[in-house]
Design an enzyme around this catalytic site. Sequence first.
Site, PDB file in Angstrom:
ATOM      1  N   TYR A  65      -1.794  -0.157  10.466  1.00 31.89           N
ATOM      2  CA  TYR A  65      -2.203  -0.923   9.048  1.00 31.89           C
ATOM      3  C   TYR A  65      -1.002  -0.609   8.189  1.00 31.89           C
ATOM      4  O   TYR A  65      -0.370  -1.572   7.501  1.00 31.89           O
ATOM      5  CB  TYR A  65      -3.460  -0.315   8.581  1.00 31.89           C
ATOM      6  CG  TYR A  65      -3.543  -0.556   6.941  1.00 31.89           C
ATOM      7  CD1 TYR A  65      -4.067  -1.905   6.620  1.00 31.89           C
ATOM      8  CD2 TYR A  65      -3.349   0.264   6.178  1.00 31.89           C
ATOM      9  CE1 TYR A  65      -3.758  -2.363   5.281  1.00 31.89           C
ATOM     10  CE2 TYR A  65      -3.453  -0.098   4.754  1.00 31.89           C
ATOM     11  CZ  TYR A  65      -3.633  -1.406   4.340  1.00 31.89           C
ATOM     12  OH  TYR A  65      -3.786  -1.831   3.210  1.00 31.89           O
ATOM     13  N   SER A 112       0.756  -1.418  -0.133  1.00 31.67           N
ATOM     14  CA  SER A 112       0.081  -0.001  -0.052  1.00 31.67           C
ATOM     15  C   SER A 112       0.771   1.303   0.054  1.00 31.67           C
ATOM     16  O   SER A 112       2.035   1.076   0.637  1.00 31.67           O
ATOM     17  CB  SER A 112      -0.916  -0.216   1.143  1.00 31.67           C
ATOM     18  OG  SER A 112      -1.443   1.272   1.377  1.00 31.67           O
ATOM     19  N   LYS A 159       2.134  -3.440   6.600  1.00 28.51           N
ATOM     20  CA  LYS A 159       2.179  -3.675   5.322  1.00 28.51           C
ATOM     21  C   LYS A 159       3.719  -3.669   4.889  1.00 28.51           C
ATOM     22  O   LYS A 159       4.380  -4.209   4.142  1.00 28.51           O
ATOM     23  CB  LYS A 159       1.554  -2.622   4.317  1.00 28.51           C
ATOM     24  CG  LYS A 159       0.222  -3.014   4.290  1.00 28.51           C
ATOM     25  CD  LYS A 159      -0.161  -4.348   3.650  1.00 28.51           C
ATOM     26  CE  LYS A 159      -1.603  -4.956   3.758  1.00 28.51           C
ATOM     27  NZ  LYS A 159      -1.749  -6.285   2.873  1.00 28.51           N
TER      28      LYS A 159
END
Length: 327
Positions: free
Chosen positions: A140, A116, A144
């Site tokens: 989050y 991402s 990643k």
Amino acid sequence: MKVLVAGGAGYIGSHTCKALAEAGHTPIVYDSLHTGHSWAIKWGAFERGDLNDAATLGAVLKRHRPDAVINFAALAYVGDSVREPNHYYRVNVGGLLTLIETMRAHDVGAMVFSSSCATYGEPDRQPIDEDTRQFPISPYGRTKLVGEMMLSDACAAHGLGAVALRYFNAAGADAAGETGEEHDPETHLIPLVLQAAAGVRPHISIFGSDYDTPDGTCIRDYIHVTDLAAAHVAALSVCAPGKFAAFNLGTGTGTSINEIITHACAITGKNIPVVPASRRPGDPPRLVANASRAAAGLKWRPLHSTPENIIETAWRWMTEHRQRVVK
Ligand code: UDP
């Protein structure tokens, strides 16, 4: 190629299964159906299971003997990740570790990984290229980034071949209406704007109108999910033993929230009530990709990603095909 698609019943995963099948590959969906949908499984076999369930995953790899894995299976709500970081690390990092170990045990040597632009955080240089420093600002984004690091280390140590694809803002739906976006809760701008157009929501809130951008609203790089799917198919052929590579997937063009709403009014023919709201914490004013590495390395370029086409396909999916709008 036989490709195990972990998270293949989800939004980007199901579009990728369709693209794999169209390219002559054989997808096998591996999904827990916690956030994925059984209606989205239309291309290839289905095996129900969790990434953290090594026994089930191992049995599936043994049975199907895939040549590669594409891993979409992850949690992806930034706000939830702030409230429940351990859960995010368990699923996104723990699940990936189980997947890497199980693939190694079963001699599956290639992985394409959903990463991402959240791994970049709030970079001070735009557009963002892959050498921009990765400094995520949410749990989050950190899951990643850790995932990319784990893959890179496994490539160096064990000969895995891995490609991380750093998506910018995924949006739109399959042009034939065979699959599309359905999140519960929905937090993304374009489906929320279209729900406001459909009258399912009273209005769309604009999170901040005083940013240092031409119209004061945040600018994002919206990329059509069908273009993302094609990039995953292309990435399979650049997975090389011992090599880790990362590519941005975006258009290189930014679109503001106000511009999205203007396009959505024109395409839907509806009046979309807008309510100004305060800034959402952690939203950088502008996130736009430099995707030239993907153009050169994957021979990939976006073909479906004008804001008009993104909004048109998403609107058609919501109104004609899915005919069920999630509140
Ligand atoms: N946004 C907004 N109203 C909403 C949802 C999103 O103004 O109801 C804004 C959000 O603050 C960001 C942009 O729209 O500037 C895109 O947000 P989204 O959640 O779709 O994707 P993100 O960029 O956070 O990955």
